[in-house]
Design a protein around this motif. Structure first.
Motif, PDB file in Angstrom:
ATOM      1  N   GLY A  19       0.791  -1.226   0.000  1.00 27.64           N
ATOM      2  CA  GLY A  19       0.000   0.000   0.000  1.00 27.64           C
ATOM      3  C   GLY A  19       0.821   1.272   0.000  1.00 27.64           C
ATOM      4  O   GLY A  19       0.259   2.355   0.096  1.00 27.64           O
ATOM      5  N   THR A  20       2.136   1.163  -0.129  1.00 29.57           N
ATOM      6  CA  THR A  20       2.985   2.351  -0.168  1.00 29.57           C
ATOM      7  C   THR A  20       3.542   2.540  -1.579  1.00 29.57           C
ATOM      8  O   THR A  20       3.523   1.612  -2.388  1.00 29.57           O
ATOM      9  N   LEU A  52      -3.982  -5.442  -0.775  1.00 36.71           N
ATOM     10  CA  LEU A  52      -3.184  -4.982   0.353  1.00 36.71           C
ATOM     11  C   LEU A  52      -2.669  -6.192   1.128  1.00 36.71           C
ATOM     12  O   LEU A  52      -3.456  -6.951   1.704  1.00 36.71           O
ATOM     13  N   ALA A 148      -5.316   5.191  -2.635  1.00 33.98           N
ATOM     14  CA  ALA A 148      -4.919   5.454  -1.250  1.00 33.98           C
ATOM     15  C   ALA A 148      -6.136   5.421  -0.324  1.00 33.98           C
ATOM     16  O   ALA A 148      -6.068   4.859   0.781  1.00 33.98           O
ATOM     17  N   ARG A 149      -7.243   6.004  -0.761  1.00 29.05           N
ATOM     18  CA  ARG A 149      -8.477   5.975   0.039  1.00 29.05           C
ATOM     19  C   ARG A 149      -8.984   4.549   0.204  1.00 29.05           C
ATOM     20  O   ARG A 149      -9.384   4.133   1.303  1.00 29.05           O
ATOM     21  N   GLN A 150      -8.997   3.787  -0.890  1.00 28.63           N
ATOM     22  CA  GLN A 150      -9.464   2.404  -0.835  1.00 28.63           C
ATOM     23  C   GLN A 150      -8.601   1.574   0.110  1.00 28.63           C
ATOM     24  O   GLN A 150      -9.118   0.798   0.923  1.00 28.63           O
ATOM     25  N   LEU A 151      -7.296   1.723   0.002  1.00 25.07           N
ATOM     26  CA  LEU A 151      -6.398   0.924   0.823  1.00 25.07           C
ATOM     27  C   LEU A 151      -6.492   1.299   2.295  1.00 25.07           C
ATOM     28  O   LEU A 151      -6.356   0.437   3.177  1.00 25.07           O
ATOM     29  N   ALA A 152      -6.734   2.578   2.575  1.00 32.84           N
ATOM     30  CA  ALA A 152      -6.930   2.982   3.966  1.00 32.84           C
ATOM     31  C   ALA A 152      -8.142   2.276   4.552  1.00 32.84           C
ATOM     32  O   ALA A 152      -8.131   1.821   5.702  1.00 32.84           O
ATOM     33  N   ARG A 153      -9.198   2.165   3.758  1.00 31.53           N
ATOM     34  CA  ARG A 153     -10.412   1.472   4.215  1.00 31.53           C
ATOM     35  C   ARG A 153     -10.159  -0.025   4.359  1.00 31.53           C
ATOM     36  O   ARG A 153     -10.646  -0.667   5.281  1.00 31.53           O
ATOM     37  N   ARG A 155      -7.294  -1.397   5.140  1.00 29.35           N
ATOM     38  CA  ARG A 155      -6.487  -1.543   6.357  1.00 29.35           C
ATOM     39  C   ARG A 155      -7.378  -1.568   7.599  1.00 29.35           C
ATOM     40  O   ARG A 155      -7.128  -2.307   8.546  1.00 29.35           O
ATOM     41  N   ALA A 156      -8.416  -0.719   7.592  1.00 28.23           N
ATOM     42  CA  ALA A 156      -9.276  -0.567   8.757  1.00 28.23           C
ATOM     43  C   ALA A 156     -10.437  -1.577   8.795  1.00 28.23           C
ATOM     44  O   ALA A 156     -11.146  -1.648   9.790  1.00 28.23           O
TER      45      ALA A 156
END
Length: 158
Positions: A19-20, A52, A148-153, A155-156
């Motif tokens: 994700g980076t 991810l 980035a938004r999708q991957l943040a979600r 992750r959570a």
């Protein structure tokens, strides 16, 4: 002939799907294969913004909501993730469970628990290109921001 690597993702694949550095990963494609209700294979191309690696044993997946691939994963719970790149082919088989990424994300989310990892190399006949895609008619920076938004979600997700 495929060679069993074990039940953990190779470190370089974990790094590719961590994700980076998303701007440098635009164009790389991965193939997720599921089975339709009639047993026929269903391929789905994904990007680094839809996968991810949580660690070497788990990969989270974001798919278009309501897709046939999503239905297959929810019904069957099995998948094959393929990574084809120059001089490297990796097959990841595993079981999948549904994740909840929240109501404001119009994606179906899953987590693949790695069951086995195989490498497919043919000495003297290496793979010379991977599966890739191009971003046409859209700003690559906007694509990366969406990822980035999708991957943040992802992750959570729970």
């Amino acid at each position: 002939m495929s060679r069993l690597l074990g039940d953990t993702l190779p470190d370089d694949l974990v790094a590719e799907l961590d994700g980076t550095g998303l701007a440098g990963k635009v164009g790389q494609a991965y193939l997720l294969v599921t089975s339709d209700e009639d047993g026929m294979p269903r391929p789905c191309m994904l990007s680094a913004g839809e996968l991810l690696a949580v660690d070497g044993r788990r990969v989270r997946v974001a798919l278009w909501a309501g897709s046939r691939t999503s239905a297959n994963l929810a019904r069957d719970g099995r998948a094959l993730l393929c990574h084809v790149a120059p001089r490297k082919v990796v097959y990841v088989r595993g079981r999948v469970q549904t994740l909840d990424a929240g109501p404001d994300l119009d994606l179906d989310c899953f987590e693949l628990e790695v069951g086995s990892v195989e490498s497919d190399e043919h000495h003297g006949m290496p793979v010379t290109t991977g599966i890739t895609f191009a971003v046409e008619g859209e700003d690559p920076a906007a694509v990366v921001a969406t990822w980035a938004r999708q991957l943040a979600r992802l992750r959570a997700a729970t």
